[in-house]
Design a protein around this motif. Structure first.
Motif, mmCIF file in Angstrom:
data_model
loop_
_atom_site.group_PDB
_atom_site.id
_atom_site.type_symbol
_atom_site.label_atom_id
_atom_site.label_comp_id
_atom_site.label_asym_id
_atom_site.label_seq_id
_atom_site.Cartn_x
_atom_site.Cartn_y
_atom_site.Cartn_z
ATOM 1 N N ALA A 1 -3.573 3.921 1.792
ATOM 2 C CA ALA A 1 -4.486 3.839 0.669
ATOM 3 C C ALA A 1 -5.464 2.692 0.872
ATOM 4 O O ALA A 1 -5.086 1.621 1.354
ATOM 5 N N LYS A 2 -6.716 2.905 0.506
ATOM 6 C CA LYS A 2 -7.717 1.849 0.608
ATOM 7 C C LYS A 2 -7.666 0.880 -0.569
ATOM 8 O O LYS A 2 -8.277 -0.189 -0.504
ATOM 9 N N ARG A 3 -6.954 1.237 -1.612
ATOM 10 C CA ARG A 3 -6.782 0.369 -2.768
ATOM 11 C C ARG A 3 -5.346 -0.136 -2.807
ATOM 12 O O ARG A 3 -4.404 0.609 -2.549
ATOM 13 N N LYS B 1 -9.981 11.025 -0.549
ATOM 14 C CA LYS B 1 -11.224 10.363 -0.147
ATOM 15 C C LYS B 1 -11.061 8.864 0.021
ATOM 16 O O LYS B 1 -11.932 8.212 0.602
ATOM 17 N N TYR B 2 -9.947 8.303 -0.468
ATOM 18 C CA TYR B 2 -9.724 6.869 -0.427
ATOM 19 C C TYR B 2 -8.526 6.511 0.450
ATOM 20 O O TYR B 2 -7.807 5.547 0.185
ATOM 21 N N ILE B 3 -8.307 7.294 1.489
ATOM 22 C CA ILE B 3 -7.246 7.059 2.450
ATOM 23 C C ILE B 3 -7.861 6.941 3.838
ATOM 24 O O ILE B 3 -8.744 7.724 4.195
ATOM 25 N N GLU B 4 -7.399 5.965 4.596
ATOM 26 C CA GLU B 4 -7.816 5.864 5.990
ATOM 27 C C GLU B 4 -6.666 6.286 6.895
ATOM 28 O O GLU B 4 -5.494 6.032 6.584
ATOM 29 N N VAL C 1 -3.892 6.974 -4.459
ATOM 30 C CA VAL C 1 -5.314 7.274 -4.419
ATOM 31 C C VAL C 1 -5.523 8.704 -3.959
ATOM 32 O O VAL C 1 -4.607 9.351 -3.434
ATOM 33 N N TYR D 1 0.804 -1.216 0.000
ATOM 34 C CA TYR D 1 0.000 0.000 0.000
ATOM 35 C C TYR D 1 0.836 1.265 0.000
ATOM 36 O O TYR D 1 1.824 1.377 0.736
#
Length: 123
Positions: free
Chosen positions: A99-101, A109-112, A106, A32
């Motif tokens: 990254a969530k992917r 909006k696609y990060i935790e 990313v 990731y």
């Protein structure tokens, strides 16, 4: 269960240095892209830096370019942010993110994010 635990924050003087760490668990860290952001008390969230899976491709916000360095130790499942030449306006809560992917950069909006660590720069 993804866990991101920041540490290394605290107080520093202008011109000083701090190194933040982010210990990651609950996922395959090496797969990731990772990130650092900060929440400035007056400006909200600011994207600071990104690093690819291998750690050989990095990017920085203009506000920290030349002063901060992002790195990762995949053997230790740990992300770092070396902060040099600190300024008073670096005062913020700093968060590491994942990254969530898998295997790709990313958008925000696609990060935790982790729980954050406070950095205070003052004389």
């Amino acid at each position: 269960q993804v866990q991101l635990v920041e540490s290394g924050g605290g107080s520093a003087h202008p011109g000083g240095s701090l190194r933040l760490s982010c210990e990651a668990s609950g996922f395959t860290f090496t797969n990731y892209w990772m990130y650092w952001v900060r929440r400035h008390p007056r400006r909200g969230l600011e994207w600071l830096s990104s690093i690819n899976t291998a750690g050989d491709d990095t990017s920085y916000a203009d506000s920290v370019k030349g002063r901060f360095t992002i790195s990762r130790d995949n053997a230790k499942n740990t992300l770092y942010l070396q902060m040099n030449s600190l300024k008073s306006d670096d005062t913020a809560v700093y968060y590491c993110g994942k990254a969530k992917r898998v295997g790709t950069d990313v958008g925000m909006k696609y990060i935790e994010w982790g729980q954050g660590t406070q950095v205070t720069v003052s004389s």
